[in-house]
Design an enzyme around this catalytic site. Structure first.
Site, short mmCIF file in Angstrom:
data_model
loop_
_atom_site.label_atom_id
_atom_site.label_comp_id
_atom_site.label_asym_id
_atom_site.label_seq_id
_atom_site.Cartn_x
_atom_site.Cartn_y
_atom_site.Cartn_z
CD GLN A 293 -43.71 4.45 10.00
OE1 GLN A 293 -43.59 3.34 10.47
NE2 GLN A 293 -44.85 5.12 10.04
CG HIS A 294 -41.95 8.36 13.44
ND1 HIS A 294 -43.31 8.35 13.22
CD2 HIS A 294 -41.64 7.13 13.94
CE1 HIS A 294 -43.80 7.17 13.60
NE2 HIS A 294 -42.81 6.42 14.02
CG ASP B 8 -39.34 2.08 8.33
OD1 ASP B 8 -40.46 2.35 8.81
OD2 ASP B 8 -38.29 2.22 8.98
#
Length: 462
Positions: free
Chosen positions: A71-72, A225
């Site tokens: 992520q991110h 994830d």
């Protein structure tokens, strides 16, 4: 046999599992490594995906695929679809100052209410502010912003144009400029962070929508994830604690949290619901560091820890080895407290390291409960969950029964489940032969978490 593929493009590697769409039986699998570091050329992920697919025997017979990613991560593209600069990953903390500025400018409560999360260095929105401030020439070239799994799905589709970028609610909810309740992007927050809102953002697909790859495969929406792991572990109402590169506590919930302290992030799950989540930066790496100090492998570290008494005779390990996300102290360091002549032994240090890591995770249970998450059982997954000491010590720290399912590639398996749902049009009735989770129970160690909290507060207040 109709096959589906699930992909986990994580921080450290890419894993591919290929399963029977009807039964869920594992047919074959493969993996490939990712480069180290907190900024990575996305082409490395594409090479690893192709290598992992090849290691899994290719996609012959596969009819659908879904991709999950870390992520991110900030992937910026120019007008021609070329990567502007190496992607900044979730664990890159250079945007900590930008995060603080964004919180001051809008207010923590307003961020929590708008997007479910208060900005920390991990979130994409803070990385965009950093880019605008520190690399204005690169920022000016940005025509689209996406996330790692978005970019890989786009590449699978043939990368035909920026308008073809897609994402899903779970990953979009970790950007800091997406409202998972309304299902729309917040252009004003993007403009606040980046100075403009004219960039292309991926179209957000529903949980079971799909596109098509350049080779004709159905491509599921994918997921972040953590949301993918929730699908893969099939946890029901349990709190899932993942002890991997980072530590994650999460649970499904019917509403999005709005925690102004920033402790609980209000992410979305991969089914249309919500995923209250707390993340720590220091998890399995604490065990690696303790093993390195003691000059032993992880198995021996576990043996040493189990040979020491609960509480390690007052030795307390504060595990903030590479900064920390929860609490939000990106520049913090670790510490040992309570050293005495009696507890300065390898066994005590091993025990204190594992207890300290678990106490750091357990500190997130109360904030989750405050957001309405019921605390019944903990389902323990992740690389460190294979440690006998982690399994046996965890219930005494969490104060809850701990269930450890059979080891598996939960993130990739979650994406295989999503791909099967896309293909079959209904939830797959998978009945794996995996044994039921093993249950660990032990009484709480009196005063352990309080001692850890006191040591951490003392260390951080210096």
């Amino acid at each position: 046999m109709t096959l589906v593929a699930g992909v986990d493009s994580s921080t450290q590697s890419c894993k591919v599992v290929i399963r029977d769409a009807e039964t869920g039986a594992l047919v074959r699998q493969g993996r490939a490594a990712h480069p180290a570091g907190t900024e990575v050329d996305p082409e490395a992920w594409w090479r690893a995906l192709r290598e992992a697919i090849a290691a899994a025997g290719g996609l012959a017979g596969v009819s659908a695929m879904s991709i999950a990613g870390q992520q991110h991560g900030m992937v910026c593209l120019d007008a021609g679809g070329r990567v502007v600069r190496d992607a900044l990953l979730w664990n890159d903390v250079r945007s900590a100052g930008a995060a603080g500025d964004l919180v001051r400018e809008l207010g923590a409560a307003a961020w929590a209410e708008r997007v479910g999360s208060v900005p920390v260095a991990s979130l994409t929105v803070t990385k965009l502010r950093w880019l605008a401030e520190h690399e204005p020439a690169n920022a000016a070239r940005v025509a689209a912003v996406c996330l790692p799994h978005d970019w890989l799905t786009w590449r699978m589709r043939g990368a035909y144009g920026l308008a073809e970028l897609t994402t899903d609610r779970s990953d979009a909810s970790g950007t800091g400029y997406f409202d998972s309740t309304s299902g729309g992007y917040c252009g004003d927050l993007l403009r606040l962070a980046f100075g403009r809102d004219d960039v292309v953002l991926p179209r957000v697909l529903g949980p079971y929508e799909h596109t098509t790859s350049a080779d004709g495969l159905a491509l599921g929406a994918g997921a972040g994830d953590n949301a993918a792991a929730m699908l893969g572990v099939d946890a029901g109402s349990d709190v899932v604690v993942s002890v991997g590169t980072s530590g994650v506590l999460m649970a499904r919930h019917h509403r999005r949290p709005a925690d102004p302290t920033g402790t609980v992030a209000g992410f979305a799950d991969a089914t249309g619901g919500h995923l209250p989540l707390v993340c720590t930066l220091n998890a399995a790496r604490v065990l690696d560091a303790a093993a390195a100090v003691l000059g032993v492998d992880l198995r021996r570290l576990s043996d040493l820890a189990l040979s020491a008494p609960p509480g390690a005779q007052g030795l307390t390990f504060v595990p903030y080895l590479e900064g920390e996300r929860t609490p939000n102290r990106p520049h913090a360091t670790g510490a040992l407290h309570g050293l005495t002549a009696g507890n300065t032994t390898p066994a005590m240090l091993a025990r204190a390291a594992i207890e300290g890591m678990l106490c750091g995770l357990a500190a997130a249970l109360e904030p989750l409960a405050a957001q309405g998450v019921p605390l019944g059982s903990v389902r323990l997954i992740g690389g460190a969950a294979v440690s006998p000491a982690v399994r046996q010590i965890a219930p005494s720290v969490f104060g809850l029964p701990v269930l450890v399912p059979a080891a598996a590639e939960y993130v990739a398996d979650g994406m295989a489940r999503q791909a099967a749902r896309v293909l079959l049009g209904e939830p797959p009735a998978w009945h794996d032969a995996a044994p039921a989770p093993r249950v660990y129970e032990s009484p709480p160690v009196a005063g352990l978490r309080e001692r850890y909290a006191e040591a951490a507060d003392h260390h951080l207040s210096r």
